[in-house]
Scaffold this motif. Structure first.
Motif, PDB file in Angstrom:
ATOM      1  N   THR A  18     -83.821 -38.932  18.282  1.00  0.00           N
ATOM      2  CA  THR A  18     -83.870 -40.491  17.828  1.00  0.00           C
ATOM      3  C   THR A  18     -84.769 -40.642  16.355  1.00  0.00           C
ATOM      4  N   ILE A  19     -85.474 -39.659  16.219  1.00  0.00           N
ATOM      5  CA  ILE A  19     -86.296 -39.524  14.935  1.00  0.00           C
ATOM      6  C   ILE A  19     -85.247 -38.977  13.782  1.00  0.00           C
ATOM      7  N   ALA A  20     -84.507 -38.064  14.079  1.00  0.00           N
ATOM      8  CA  ALA A  20     -83.477 -37.524  13.211  1.00  0.00           C
ATOM      9  C   ALA A  20     -82.350 -38.558  13.231  1.00  0.00           C
ATOM     10  N   PHE A  21     -82.033 -39.182  13.827  1.00  0.00           N
ATOM     11  CA  PHE A  21     -80.969 -40.377  13.700  1.00  0.00           C
ATOM     12  C   PHE A  21     -81.505 -41.645  12.765  1.00  0.00           C
ATOM     13  N   SER A  25     -80.055 -42.492   9.283  1.00  0.00           N
ATOM     14  CA  SER A  25     -79.031 -43.600   9.348  1.00  0.00           C
ATOM     15  C   SER A  25     -79.085 -44.544   8.129  1.00  0.00           C
ATOM     16  N   PRO A  26     -78.075 -45.546   8.106  1.00  0.00           N
ATOM     17  CA  PRO A  26     -78.169 -46.613   7.241  1.00  0.00           C
ATOM     18  C   PRO A  26     -79.350 -47.558   7.603  1.00  0.00           C
ATOM     19  N   LEU A  27     -80.075 -48.332   6.591  1.00  0.00           N
ATOM     20  CA  LEU A  27     -80.896 -49.411   6.584  1.00  0.00           C
ATOM     21  C   LEU A  27     -82.076 -48.899   7.521  1.00  0.00           C
ATOM     22  N   MET A  28     -82.151 -48.473   8.590  1.00  0.00           N
ATOM     23  CA  MET A  28     -83.185 -47.860   9.370  1.00  0.00           C
ATOM     24  C   MET A  28     -84.004 -46.772   8.565  1.00  0.00           C
ATOM     25  N   SER A  29     -83.401 -46.193   7.771  1.00  0.00           N
ATOM     26  CA  SER A  29     -84.098 -45.077   6.886  1.00  0.00           C
ATOM     27  C   SER A  29     -84.421 -45.544   5.586  1.00  0.00           C
ATOM     28  N   MET A  30     -84.492 -46.931   5.326  1.00  0.00           N
ATOM     29  CA  MET A  30     -84.656 -47.440   3.800  1.00  0.00           C
ATOM     30  C   MET A  30     -86.090 -47.334   3.705  1.00  0.00           C
ATOM     31  N   ASN A  31     -86.714 -47.246   2.508  1.00  0.00           N
ATOM     32  CA  ASN A  31     -87.895 -47.067   2.225  1.00  0.00           C
ATOM     33  C   ASN A  31     -88.721 -48.086   2.362  1.00  0.00           C
ATOM     34  N   VAL A  32     -88.299 -49.550   2.442  1.00  0.00           N
ATOM     35  CA  VAL A  32     -88.917 -50.698   2.663  1.00  0.00           C
ATOM     36  C   VAL A  32     -89.577 -50.639   4.149  1.00  0.00           C
ATOM     37  N   TRP A  33     -89.010 -49.831   4.869  1.00  0.00           N
ATOM     38  CA  TRP A  33     -89.507 -49.734   6.189  1.00  0.00           C
ATOM     39  C   TRP A  33     -90.866 -48.745   6.332  1.00  0.00           C
ATOM     40  N   PRO A  34     -91.903 -49.259   6.676  1.00  0.00           N
ATOM     41  CA  PRO A  34     -93.130 -48.553   6.906  1.00  0.00           C
ATOM     42  C   PRO A  34     -92.809 -47.306   7.718  1.00  0.00           C
ATOM     43  N   GLU A  74     -80.969 -30.931  19.183  1.00  0.00           N
ATOM     44  CA  GLU A  74     -81.239 -32.458  19.187  1.00  0.00           C
ATOM     45  C   GLU A  74     -81.365 -33.096  17.790  1.00  0.00           C
ATOM     46  N   ALA A  75     -82.103 -32.357  17.132  1.00  0.00           N
ATOM     47  CA  ALA A  75     -82.351 -32.957  15.799  1.00  0.00           C
ATOM     48  C   ALA A  75     -81.039 -32.725  15.143  1.00  0.00           C
ATOM     49  N   ILE A  76     -80.069 -31.798  15.074  1.00  0.00           N
ATOM     50  CA  ILE A  76     -78.536 -31.834  14.316  1.00  0.00           C
ATOM     51  C   ILE A  76     -78.021 -33.116  15.123  1.00  0.00           C
ATOM     52  N   ILE A  77     -77.598 -33.242  16.153  1.00  0.00           N
ATOM     53  CA  ILE A  77     -76.962 -34.254  16.645  1.00  0.00           C
ATOM     54  C   ILE A  77     -77.571 -35.712  15.993  1.00  0.00           C
ATOM     55  N   GLY A  78     -78.860 -36.045  16.129  1.00  0.00           N
ATOM     56  CA  GLY A  78     -79.402 -37.226  15.280  1.00  0.00           C
ATOM     57  C   GLY A  78     -78.856 -37.212  13.903  1.00  0.00           C
ATOM     58  N   LEU A  79     -79.107 -36.211  13.296  1.00  0.00           N
ATOM     59  CA  LEU A  79     -78.664 -36.215  11.834  1.00  0.00           C
ATOM     60  C   LEU A  79     -77.257 -36.384  11.563  1.00  0.00           C
ATOM     61  N   MET A  80     -76.311 -35.943  12.380  1.00  0.00           N
ATOM     62  CA  MET A  80     -75.151 -35.916  12.256  1.00  0.00           C
ATOM     63  C   MET A  80     -74.824 -37.470  12.484  1.00  0.00           C
ATOM     64  N   LEU A 143     -76.495 -49.842  16.091  1.00  0.00           N
ATOM     65  CA  LEU A 143     -76.785 -48.574  15.811  1.00  0.00           C
ATOM     66  C   LEU A 143     -77.769 -47.891  16.957  1.00  0.00           C
ATOM     67  N   MET A 144     -78.616 -48.792  17.237  1.00  0.00           N
ATOM     68  CA  MET A 144     -79.815 -48.208  18.414  1.00  0.00           C
ATOM     69  C   MET A 144     -79.034 -48.059  19.938  1.00  0.00           C
ATOM     70  N   LEU A 145     -78.058 -49.126  19.994  1.00  0.00           N
ATOM     71  CA  LEU A 145     -77.150 -48.663  21.263  1.00  0.00           C
ATOM     72  C   LEU A 145     -76.409 -47.430  21.279  1.00  0.00           C
ATOM     73  N   ALA A 146     -76.024 -47.307  20.100  1.00  0.00           N
ATOM     74  CA  ALA A 146     -75.188 -45.857  19.822  1.00  0.00           C
ATOM     75  C   ALA A 146     -75.945 -44.705  20.171  1.00  0.00           C
ATOM     76  N   VAL A 147     -77.384 -44.667  19.500  1.00  0.00           N
ATOM     77  CA  VAL A 147     -77.926 -43.473  19.801  1.00  0.00           C
ATOM     78  C   VAL A 147     -78.618 -43.424  21.340  1.00  0.00           C
ATOM     79  N   LEU A 148     -78.575 -44.387  21.867  1.00  0.00           N
ATOM     80  CA  LEU A 148     -79.044 -44.544  23.360  1.00  0.00           C
ATOM     81  C   LEU A 148     -77.782 -43.933  24.267  1.00  0.00           C
ATOM     82  N   GLN A 149     -76.689 -44.524  24.055  1.00  0.00           N
ATOM     83  CA  GLN A 149     -75.233 -43.984  24.614  1.00  0.00           C
ATOM     84  C   GLN A 149     -75.138 -42.582  24.313  1.00  0.00           C
ATOM     85  N   SER A 150     -75.587 -42.041  23.208  1.00  0.00           N
ATOM     86  CA  SER A 150     -75.222 -40.628  23.014  1.00  0.00           C
ATOM     87  C   SER A 150     -75.859 -39.696  23.967  1.00  0.00           C
TER      88      SER A 150
END
Length: 257
Positions: A18-21, A25-34, A74-80, A143-150
């Motif tokens: 989940t951390i790697a994803f 991932s778009p939007l959730m990796s934006m710098n405006v997020w703390p 697991e990190a590779i899957i999230g990054l992919m 996006l969050m449902l996609a990573v949970l479904q993964s």
């Protein structure tokens, strides 16, 4: 907290995905997020997903080697997964940059919201519009449902890279490029016709300064066409929106066997 302590190995492996994803991932990796918000979201998703996983995982104390291998996988899957979603998002940037070059905005580079990359005015407009559309249609939830479904499709420690992954990646990049060009095609056509018109005018009226007159006319033609084709732009936004989650499902099925 008791569940996390009792199943710490499983929770840690799930958190790595989940951390790697979120980091890719778009939007959730934006710098405006703390950063604290990103980490909290990743651990929150892991806390939701972990109880539904019945796969046995290696113990970090008795079998640290296998645990490290599974953690890297697991990190590779999230990054992919995050990379695939971000790659599809880049179709919007391709369209905006193509229009900026033709309309004359490529020199007015602005910092794109949420990142440190430089982007033209129309590129920022396209990105902001698609971001609002994506958020309004529940894209973050998707996006969050996609990573949970993964975790139900690709079990922990069961990652396998398909043999034809270079062909798949090239095909995906081609589709992304075609979507970006399709999104920008009406404006590019209008700007091209403006250039052709001024080419004939320069031959018919040599005294006219085409450079001085052409820039505001191209700007007006591009903005007018942008307003006219807005319904079609929203339709293409919907196609890209659906394409993001469709490709995520294809990737999950491919790497999950």
């Amino acid at each position: 907290m008791n569940y996390v302590l009792e199943h710490f190995n499983l929770f840690l492996l799930v958190s790595l995905r989940t951390i790697a994803f979120i980091a890719a991932s778009p939007l959730m990796s934006m710098n405006v997020w703390p950063r604290l918000a990103k980490i909290s979201l990743a651990f929150g998703l892991a806390y939701i997903a972990a109880p539904s996983i019945d796969t046995s995982v290696p113990d970090i104390l008795t079998n640290p080697g296998q645990f490290v291998v599974d953690g890297v996988m697991e990190a590779i899957i999230g990054l992919m997964l995050g990379f695939i979603a971000t790659l599809v998002f880049s179709a919007i940037s391709i369209a905006g940059q193509a229009v900026d070059i033709q309309i004359g905005f490529s020199m007015a580079q602005l910092v794109a919201p949420g990142s440190t990359t430089q982007m033209g005015i129309m590129g920022n407009v396209y990105n902001l519009l698609f971001t609002l559309y994506f958020l309004g249609m529940g894209g973050l939830d998707g996006l969050m449902l996609a990573v949970l479904q993964s975790f139900t499709i690709v079990h922990i420690g069961a990652f396998q890279l398909p043999s034809d992954w270079p062909g798949f990646l090239l095909k995906l990049m081609g589709l992304v490029m075609s979507m970006g060009v399709e999104l920008a095609a009406p404006l590019l056509a209008a700007l091209f016709l403006s250039d052709v018109t001024f080419a004939f005018l320069s031959r018919a009226v040599p005294q006219m300064n085409v450079f001085v007159v052409g820039l505001p006319v191209k700007l007006f033609a591009g903005l007018a066409m942008f307003a006219i084709v807005m319904p079609g732009t929203v339709y293409l936004f919907n196609q890209i929106f659906s394409f993001v989650f469709r490709e995520l499902q294809v990737v999950l099925q491919a790497i999950g066997g």
